[in-house]
Design an enzyme around this catalytic site. Structure first.
Site: not given
Ligand code: NAD
Length: 474
Positions: A225, A259
């Site tokens: 997602e 998002c």
């Molecule tokens: P992020 O990708 O930085 O982090 C999300 C999760 O991934 C966290 O739990 C984090 O610890 C983990 N993570 C971060 N880096 C990682 C890595 N290298 N390897 C494995 N895991 C890792 O995202 P964010 O900043 O928390 O959220 C923002 C993004 O999420 C935006 O792009 C937004 O559009 C998207 N988003 C999508 C939805 C959806 O339902 N499609 C919903 C909310 C947010």
């Protein structure tokens, strides 16, 4: 292991987690068969709903600490709406879990066909910080309803909410079959080394690629997602006053850190200035004329790093700031800002904004708007504002996006019967309602044949007569 990017006053103890041992323990519980009976599944869903109801005030407090979320937003878009949807899942899970009849064609007769949804095993759920309750618990509820055991990793960036989820979930649910592992990228990386039966990841597209690659090592199915730039097409027939108010709300909610927030607007010159004015009026109304700074109804940017990122987008865009523009990085404050006609190659038109900034691009026509949208990666959401219903259909039909909404923003992701997810770079897979249940199920196809009759047509020797029959029936 240092965590630098999360609110002060939250506490993550990352030193004691033996990720492999936790996963092994949860898998042993799954293998014992404990999670399969419907009674166990319903108990877990009841536990989650009870937790959200009994501890709602604590969750709202944590959300306020992490994101400055006004209590009403914390309730409506996170805690309360999540409780309602999980209650719906609880009601429907027995129905979703029933074998589903399938029609068999003539060539397969005599016989019966059906589909048995069975659990996949141990599911990993990794959540982001922007709706940290909903985006962890809704996939978790779907996984549990389908009979899986779960390892859940909340986002370290919403540290207070992460702490609370880790404290409360084991108190309200089976702590041996559901483990909450808190932590940052290093912990997430350790987790991705383990073998799971499904990985459900919500977050950025870049990290989505990392998750996908890690999953490939074990051929683990994934739901991704992700994010991206969700466009808004404002047709000449649109009700501009309502359009402006709804777009302003989409950017006000969670300070634009959604998002599916509207990311950029495409409108012809005919309506552009009126649209910008109506957004300004709406923001003024929403803030009671007091502005958004220190306004308890307007959320903050999650960290100063993200506020700085948004300040960077504002510093160099080549367009005209119609209103807004104030940023206070230390206070994690960014004012709702509309930028008219930024350069196509500016960062604000290349990156997902994820904040209360909104570019408005002047186009010649909706044909040009469609070309712009189709020239980019496929978005998570697409919004059309039009009073002309045929035109709205045409615009939805000539573009591709994970979901779409006509004459509003964000709300299309809430009904459980509308499967939610992205397409292409905005994600893969769907959830909410039955689609979530199915995501965490192996839809096993079963055929039952009687033995009373055993026509020899299939079996060798392949005589000319049998060949003639087979060619006729298949
Ligand atoms: P992020 O990708 O930085 O982090 C999300 C999760 O991934 C966290 O739990 C984090 O610890 C983990 N993570 C971060 N880096 C990682 C890595 N290298 N390897 C494995 N895991 C890792 O995202 P964010 O900043 O928390 O959220 C923002 C993004 O999420 C935006 O792009 C937004 O559009 C998207 N988003 C999508 C939805 C959806 O339902 N499609 C919903 C909310 C947010």
């Amino acid at each position: 292991m240092a965590i630098t990017d999360r609110p002060e006053g939250t506490d993550l103890d990352l030193t004691t987690v033996d990720v492999a041992a936790v996963v092994e323990g949860v898998r042993a519980v799954y293998d014992s068969g404990r999670t399969k009976p419907m009674a166990w599944r319903l108990e877990q869903l009841d536990g989650l709903v009870r937790m959200l109801k009994m501890e709602g005030a604590r969750f709202e407090e944590a959300l306020a600490l992490d994101l400055g979320k006004p209590a009403i937003e914390g309730f409506a878009a996170d805690v309360g709406s999540t409780a309602s949807e999980i209650a719906g899942m609880r009601k429907n899970a027995p129905k979703y879990a029933k074998p589903r009849k399938a029609r068999l064609p003539m060539a397969s007769q005599p016989g019966k066909g059906y589909i048995i949804p069975e659990p996949l095993g141990v599911a990993l759920i990794v959540a982001p910080w922007n709706y940290p309750v909903q985006l962890l618990l809704l996939p978790m509820a779907a996984a549990l309803a389908a009979g899986n055991a779960v390892i859940a990793k909340p986002s370290e960036v919403a540290g207070a909410t992460s702490n609370l989820l880790a404290e409360l979930i084991p108190r309200y649910c089976d702590p041996e079959a559901i483990a909450v592992i808190e932590g940052d990228v290093a912990v997430a990386t350790d987790l991705l080394e383990q073998r799971f039966d499904h990985i459900f990841y919500t977050g950025s597209t870049d990290v989505g690629r990392i998750v996908y690659q890690a999953a490939a090592r074990h051929l683990t199915p994934v739901t991704l997602e992700l994010g991206g730039k969700s466009p808004v097409l404002v047709d000449d027939s649109a009700n501009i006053e309502v359009t402006g108010r709804r777009l302003a709300w989409g950017k006000w909610l969670n300070a634009g850190q959604t998002c599916v927030a509207p990311d950029y607007v495409l409108v012809t010159e005919k309506n552009r200035d009126a649209l910008v004015d109506s957004m300004k009026t709406a923001f003024d109304e929403f803030s009671g004329g007091k502005g958004t700074k220190d306004n308890k109804d307007f959320g903050s940017i999650v960290t100063d790093r993200h506020a700085g990122r948004l300040e960077g987008l504002l510093a160099d865009h080549g367009g005209t700031v119609a209103f807004g523009g104030d940023v206070d990085v230390d206070a994690k404050y960014v004012e709702p800002t509309v930028i008219v006609d930024p350069a196509k190659d500016s960062k604000i038109m290349q990156e997902e904004i994820f904040g209360p900034l909104l570019p408005v691009i002047t186009v010649e026509s909706m044909t040009e708007a469609v070309e712009i949208v189709n020239g980019r990666e496929k978005p998570l959401a697409l919004y059309v504002f039009a009073e002309d219903a045929e035109k709205a259909e045409e615009l939805i039909g000539s573009t591709t996006s994970g979901g779409a909404c006509v004459n509003h923003v964000v709300l299309h992701i809430t009904p459980p019967d509308l499967p939610f997810g992205g397409v292409g770079e905005s994600g893969t897979g769907r959830y909410h309602g039955r689609s979530g249940f199915d995501t965490f199920s192996n839809l096993k196809s079963v055929m039952k044949k009687p033995t009373k009759m055993d026509p020899k047509m299939l079996y060798p020797p392949y005589t000319a007569r049998k060949e003639k029959m087979i060619r006729k029936f298949i």
